[in-house]
Write a protein that holds these residues in place. Structure first.
Motif, PDB file in Angstrom:
ATOM      1  N   ASN A 195       5.484  -0.186  15.339  1.00  0.00           N
ATOM      2  CA  ASN A 195       6.203   1.067  15.669  1.00  0.00           C
ATOM      3  C   ASN A 195       6.609   1.880  14.305  1.00  0.00           C
ATOM      4  OD1 ASN A 195       6.243   0.742  18.233  1.00  0.00           O
ATOM      5  ND2 ASN A 195       8.064  -0.279  18.466  1.00  0.00           N
ATOM      6  N   ALA A 196       7.109   0.891  13.288  1.00  0.00           N
ATOM      7  CA  ALA A 196       7.319   1.574  11.718  1.00  0.00           C
ATOM      8  C   ALA A 196       6.220   2.218  11.452  1.00  0.00           C
ATOM      9  CB  ALA A 196       7.855   0.590  11.079  1.00  0.00           C
ATOM     10  N   ILE A 197       5.054   1.413  11.286  1.00  0.00           N
ATOM     11  CA  ILE A 197       3.625   1.958  10.744  1.00  0.00           C
ATOM     12  C   ILE A 197       3.190   3.103  11.555  1.00  0.00           C
ATOM     13  CG2 ILE A 197       1.349   1.593  10.483  1.00  0.00           C
ATOM     14  CD1 ILE A 197       2.321  -1.373   9.979  1.00  0.00           C
ATOM     15  N   SER A 198       3.473   3.278  12.857  1.00  0.00           N
ATOM     16  CA  SER A 198       3.241   4.270  13.694  1.00  0.00           C
ATOM     17  C   SER A 198       3.791   5.664  13.259  1.00  0.00           C
ATOM     18  CB  SER A 198       3.352   3.921  15.249  1.00  0.00           C
ATOM     19  OG  SER A 198       2.296   2.844  15.354  1.00  0.00           O
ATOM     20  N   THR A 214       9.603   6.074   2.614  1.00  0.00           N
ATOM     21  CA  THR A 214      10.776   5.679   3.829  1.00  0.00           C
ATOM     22  C   THR A 214       9.861   4.305   4.698  1.00  0.00           C
ATOM     23  OG1 THR A 214      11.426   7.582   4.061  1.00  0.00           O
ATOM     24  CG2 THR A 214      11.442   6.401   5.869  1.00  0.00           C
ATOM     25  N   ALA A 215       8.652   4.487   4.948  1.00  0.00           N
ATOM     26  CA  ALA A 215       7.570   3.476   5.636  1.00  0.00           C
ATOM     27  C   ALA A 215       8.003   1.996   4.854  1.00  0.00           C
ATOM     28  CB  ALA A 215       6.386   3.996   5.802  1.00  0.00           C
ATOM     29  N   ALA A 216       7.787   2.123   3.705  1.00  0.00           N
ATOM     30  CA  ALA A 216       7.815   0.897   2.768  1.00  0.00           C
ATOM     31  C   ALA A 216       9.230   0.340   2.875  1.00  0.00           C
ATOM     32  CB  ALA A 216       7.439   1.004   1.352  1.00  0.00           C
ATOM     33  N   TRP A 232       0.580  -1.317   0.139  1.00  0.00           N
ATOM     34  CA  TRP A 232      -0.006  -0.191  -0.176  1.00  0.00           C
ATOM     35  C   TRP A 232       0.900   1.543   0.003  1.00  0.00           C
ATOM     36  CZ3 TRP A 232      -0.892   4.336   2.954  1.00  0.00           C
ATOM     37  CH2 TRP A 232      -2.197   4.957   2.866  1.00  0.00           C
ATOM     38  N   TYR A 233       1.947   1.072   0.782  1.00  0.00           N
ATOM     39  CA  TYR A 233       2.835   2.368   0.668  1.00  0.00           C
ATOM     40  C   TYR A 233       3.565   2.539  -0.409  1.00  0.00           C
ATOM     41  CZ  TYR A 233       2.550   2.865   5.986  1.00  0.00           C
ATOM     42  OH  TYR A 233       2.397   3.053   7.389  1.00  0.00           O
TER      43      TYR A 233
END
Length: 293
Positions: free
Chosen positions: A279-282, A249-251, A177-178
């Motif tokens: 935590n990465a998604i947050s 960055t999140a992906a 999705w990212y």
């Protein structure tokens, strides 16, 4: 998991956020369109009085509509509902994934009823934290089960099955999705930027035309500068470039976390794996909120 498999509070806050986001952006879009239409009505300088009065009246009506839409945005606070709704929804989703994977605070050692009790308390705390949002939540949706049958079904799987389910339905799904959203925002940013530059260039050409023909009744400078300014405002609202960077960055971070997937062979390692991922998604959501504010 499907939307119906999450707690009622998540479903209600997610819906409130999406509805407010849609309403807010639609009002902004209509507001900008009214200004563009008003500017378009001034491109020709009529010589007779009657056409001028008609043009000025129509322009005034569109400007009045734009003013009313601006006041609605200011008083209804759709933007705040959008942000708070997403914050609550993301918090509920994170808790749900931690619960069904038996992660921290919801360890497998806890009996189902005890784990459910802890989960319900955490959801209740979230509801209290975002109490200002309650009046915007759908009553029918918010009263849906806090702990769904699907949540308990996944929680009762063995460690390997829970790990595989989490990787496929949370990490890989979120990572994809990212990645898709990052590419989408990159393309949109480039398109809007081209439109802005084009309108500014055409405005310069129109100025040059008026310098050469000062007696002309046509003046497109105001129209194209309004379109350019409106496009720039829309670009700032959508924040395509910032979102592209945040999503990329999140992906990447989730992709790095997946490297340790093979080493997860105990309940403790699974719990740590889930916490790192959540935590990465947050962090992405926190960055999104900071950029919006």
């Amino acid at each position: 998991m499907e939307l119906k498999d999450f707690p009622g509070l998540y479903q209600a806050s997610d819906k409130a956020s999406l509805d407010s986001q849609s309403t807010y952006k639609n009002i902004i879009a209509f507001d900008l369109i009214t200004m563009i239409i008003a500017a378009s009505l001034a491109v020709y300088n009529y010589q007779s009085i009657q056409p001028k009065l008609i043009t000025y009246t129509i322009s005034g009506l569109f400007l009045l509509i734009g003013l009313i839409l601006t006041l609605i945005i200011r008083t209804k606070k759709y933007e705040d509902i959008w942000y708070q709704g997403r914050a609550l929804a993301e918090s509920c989703k994170t808790l749900t994934w931690r619960f069904i994977t038996c992660s921290e605070s919801f360890e497998i050692a806890l009996e189902d009823e005890k784990a459910k009790e802890v989960f319900v308390k955490r959801i209740k705390d979230l509801s209290s934290e975002f109490k200002d949002l309650n009046e915007n939540l759908n009553a029918k949706v918010i009263t849906l089960p806090v702990v769904t049958d699907k949540m308990m079904e996944i929680r009762r799987l063995n460690m390997l099955e829970r790990k595989q389910y989490y990787v496929k339905n949370r990490i890989e799904d979120q990572r994809n999705w990212y990645a898709e959203k990052a590419e989408f925002n990159k393309l949109r940013y480039n398109r809007w930027f081209i439109l802005i530059i084009s309108c500014q260039a055409i405005s310069l050409i129109c100025v040059a035309f008026l310098i050469k023909y000062p007696g002309s009744n046509w003046n497109l400078v105001g129209f194209f500068t309004t379109v350019s300014a409106s496009a720039l405002s829309w670009l700032q609202l959508k924040q395509h470039q910032e979102l592209k960077q945040a999503y990329t960055t999140a992906a990447q971070e989730l992709n790095f976390i997946l490297v340790s997937f093979g080493r997860v062979n105990t309940e403790e390692k699974l719990s740590e794996f889930v916490l790192d991922s959540e935590n990465a998604i947050s962090r992405e959501h926190t960055l999104w909120c900071a950029q919006r504010r």
